[in-house]
Design a protein around this motif. Structure first.
Motif, short mmCIF file in Angstrom:
data_model
loop_
_atom_site.label_atom_id
_atom_site.label_comp_id
_atom_site.label_asym_id
_atom_site.label_seq_id
_atom_site.Cartn_x
_atom_site.Cartn_y
_atom_site.Cartn_z
N LEU A 23 28.27 42.82 48.96
CA LEU A 23 26.96 43.14 48.59
C LEU A 23 26.65 43.20 47.22
N ARG A 24 27.42 42.80 46.45
CA ARG A 24 27.10 42.52 45.10
C ARG A 24 27.30 41.02 44.43
N ASP A 25 28.56 40.39 44.40
CA ASP A 25 28.79 39.24 43.98
C ASP A 25 28.32 38.18 45.25
N GLY A 26 28.70 38.88 46.42
CA GLY A 26 28.19 38.14 47.60
C GLY A 26 26.73 37.71 47.68
N LEU A 151 37.02 41.39 32.40
CA LEU A 151 36.79 40.24 31.34
C LEU A 151 36.23 39.21 32.18
N MET A 152 34.79 38.99 31.96
CA MET A 152 34.40 37.83 32.65
C MET A 152 34.97 36.72 32.06
N ASP A 153 35.12 35.50 32.93
CA ASP A 153 35.51 34.31 32.40
C ASP A 153 37.18 34.30 31.76
N ALA A 154 38.02 35.51 32.22
CA ALA A 154 38.79 35.68 31.55
C ALA A 154 40.10 34.48 31.59
N ILE A 177 42.35 46.87 35.43
CA ILE A 177 42.03 45.63 34.55
C ILE A 177 41.74 44.60 35.47
N ASN A 178 40.68 43.78 35.58
CA ASN A 178 40.25 42.69 36.37
C ASN A 178 40.05 41.37 35.41
N MET A 179 41.00 40.23 35.76
CA MET A 179 40.76 39.43 34.83
C MET A 179 40.29 38.12 35.69
N ASP A 181 38.64 34.73 37.47
CA ASP A 181 38.66 33.42 37.40
C ASP A 181 37.02 33.03 37.65
N THR A 182 36.31 33.57 36.65
CA THR A 182 34.88 33.80 37.01
C THR A 182 34.20 32.03 37.44
N MET A 183 34.91 30.99 36.70
CA MET A 183 34.41 29.60 37.06
C MET A 183 35.10 28.94 38.10
N THR A 212 42.26 41.10 40.80
CA THR A 212 41.97 39.63 40.63
C THR A 212 40.65 39.33 41.37
N HIS A 213 39.94 38.42 40.90
CA HIS A 213 38.45 38.22 41.11
C HIS A 213 38.51 36.52 41.05
N CYS A 214 38.57 35.86 42.03
CA CYS A 214 38.24 34.36 41.96
C CYS A 214 37.15 33.62 42.61
O1 KIV Z 1 32.87 36.26 38.28
C1 KIV Z 1 33.08 37.42 37.68
O2 KIV Z 1 33.55 37.32 36.63
C2 KIV Z 1 32.50 38.55 38.15
C3 KIV Z 1 32.83 39.59 37.27
C4 KIV Z 1 31.70 40.26 36.64
C5 KIV Z 1 33.52 41.01 37.88
O3 KIV Z 1 31.78 38.67 39.17
#
Ligand code: KIV
Ligand code: ZN
Length: 538
Positions: A23-26, A151-154, A177-179, A181-183, A212-214
């Protein structure tokens, strides 16, 4: 970290927390905007599905988003609700206010950490970013006990700076802590190493949870998320159907089923209830108007369908020969075998019997020849078509209702008009009905419905083009609800409206067959409309 003991094997099973951000990133997927009602429905379904955390929106971004997060915080009490915010006071205030009625809540702050983002987007130095992060974490912690920092784009930020930023926010009280893989750029071994090193070396890392957020730009979102959890992350951020920016996010259903299917090797588990996966996937796909690709793992329509004769034969002997998951466990209607030109006698007979018909050996041979002629000219043979072939072979009426003729008149200015002649298999009578609609499909279904002897609700339609050029025909899949159950009918035709009409009829006939077999409905009488004597002509 919540470690549970697996009693049978005495091996520790690690609990992986599922953080859903559909409901947010999606919703940031191009064209994926949801209204308040959709968001609430999906949030309630996510609760049923068993997610641990959900992020219902970005409260500062609009009054509608704020309201959605506020209402979901009130309604969904068993899931931790996350308020999303940039590392800016105004964002934090909005996120804190929107989530204040949640039974369990967290604040989620983010800031970019890669040089490319700092130089061209934020226009800030690394020192300035650390300072902003420190002061906003400290500000946010006044309001909440659980604060996630991303950390966006960690994965493109360099380990040294990631380490500095992580240490700084932990010192100010970040608890997760979320790192990301934004791209969607990382490779699984690199991404896994980032988690291993930061967890081992960053000061204070032993006091926090890692997430983790990929993203899926290179198709590695699930593999990278798995690499992170194998290197210490205990939370995975996911979306239903993998929806999200560009190529999307790590898909909830894929990740959950990897962990479930390979739990003996991974020693991990999630709280996801597999039986809710299919319903969740369909709900999000419909609400976002985003079809699921046929070959999408777990929820794609071909994911559990087998056309090759060799595979069909193996499956009929033992499902495990060609299936590693049980679709029924995920609430997926079982249509294990797709009949087509590669199907053998064994599979055809099996399906015919499943559909409730008996054919002797001679009839089977005749049916086989008819089947192959039909299958050669088209991609698949639907249940509806097979039933009609059985009817021709054994020379009896196999369908409760059949379509004799339809006509549809469309217009850019006026209501669409349709008429349909429906044959009632039990009485042998043909009756013609007419209806108008806002679109041709509404008009068409409005006619056919009148010929069906029980109430049917048209729930969903999926249309696919099956050829190219002006003669483009279509394949229709129609879902209806009748007698409190859901039925899906498929049909193909050179005319897409005829395909819809046949698919609808196939779904109604399935409902009639099942209700009759279970003694919940008796065929034979006139349709509802015939009884009301509103028949136009026969
Ligand atoms: O993709 C991303 O880095 C995000 C963060 C802001 C959580 O959606
Ligand atoms: Zn993201």
């Amino acid at each position: 970290m919540n470690i549970e003991t697996n009693i049978d094997t005495k091996i520790e099973t690690k609990k992986i927390h599922i953080f859903d951000t559909t409901l947010r990133d999606g919703e940031q997927a191009p064209g994926g905007t949801l209204n308040l009602e959709d968001k609430i429905r999906i949030a309630l379904q996510l609760e049923k599905l068993g997610v641990d955390v959900m992020e219902p929106g970005f409260p500062v971004s609009s009054p509608g988003e704020f309201e959605a997060v506020r209402q979901i915080s009130r309604l969904v009490q068993s899931v931790e609700i996350c308020g999303f915010a940039r590392a800016i006071k105004g964002d934090i205030d909005a996120a804190v206010q929107a989530t204040q009625d949640a039974a369990k809540r967290r604040l989620h702050l983010f800031i970019s950490s890669s040089d490319i983002h700092l130089d061209f987007q934020l226009r800030k130095s690394r020192e300035q970013v650390i300072e902003m992060a420190r002061s906003m974490v400290s500000y946010g912690r006044q309001f909440v006990d659980r604060l996630e920092f991303s950390l966006m784009d960690a994965s493109r930020s360099g380990e040294e700076f990631v380490m500095q930023l992580v240490e700084a926010v932990i010192a100010e009280g970040a608890t997760i802590i979320n790192m990301p893989d934004t791209m969607g750029y990382a490779l699984p071994h690199e991404y896994g190493q980032l988690f291993a090193r930061v967890r081992q070396q960053a000061r204070g890392a032993d006091k926090v949870e890692f997430s983790t957020h990929c993203h899926n730009d290179l198709g590695l979102a699930v593999a990278n998320s798995l690499a992170a959890v194998q290197n210490g992350a205990t939370q995975v951020e996911v979306t239903i159907n993998g929806v999200g920016e560009r190529a999307g996010n790590c898909s909830l259903e894929e990740l959950a089923m990897v962990i479930d299917t390979r739990k003996a090797s991974l020693n991990m588990e999630t709280g996801i209830r597999p039986e809710e996966i299919y319903a969740s996937s369909r709900m999000v796909s419909r609400a976002m108007h985003m079809p699921i690709s046929f070959n999408k793992p777990v929820v794609g329509r071909n994911a559990f369908q087998h056309e090759s004769g060799i595979h069909q034969d193996g499956l009929l002997k033992n499902r495990n020969t060609y299936e590693i998951m049980d679709p029924e466990q995920m609430g997926i209607p079982r249509k294990m075998i797709i009949l087509g030109k590669h199907s053998g006698r064994h599979a055809i007979r099996h399906r015919v019997e499943q559909l409730g018909f008996k054919v002797d050996d001679a009839q089977m041979e005749e049916l086989y020849v008819r089947f192959k002629e039909k299958a050669d000219g088209q991609k698949i043979v639907t249940d509806d078509e097979l039933i009609r072939l059985v009817g021709t072979t054994v020379n009896v009426a196999t369908e409760t209702y059949s379509l004799v003729d339809v006509q549809v008149v469309t217009s850019s200015e006026r209501s669409r008009v349709a008429s349909a002649t429906v044959k009632n298999g039990a009485t042998g009578a043909n009756a013609t009905y007419s209806a108008i609609g806002r679109g041709p499909i509404e008009a068409l279904i409005g006619c056919i419905k009148q010929g069906i002897g029980f109430p049917v609700e048209f729930v969903d339609l999926e249309l696919h083009s099956i050829s190219t050029g002006e003669a483009a025909g279509g394949e229709a899949e129609v879902t209806v609800e009748a007698f409190g159950r859901s039925y899906v009918g498929n049909a193909m035709d050179e005319d897409i409206l005829i395909a819809v009409a046949h698919a609808y009829m196939a779904a109604c006939n399935q409902a009639a067959r099942e209700a009759k077999a279970e003694g919940r409905w008796a065929e034979g009488g006139a349709s509802a409309i015939e009884k009301a004597d509103r028949r136009m002509w026969t």
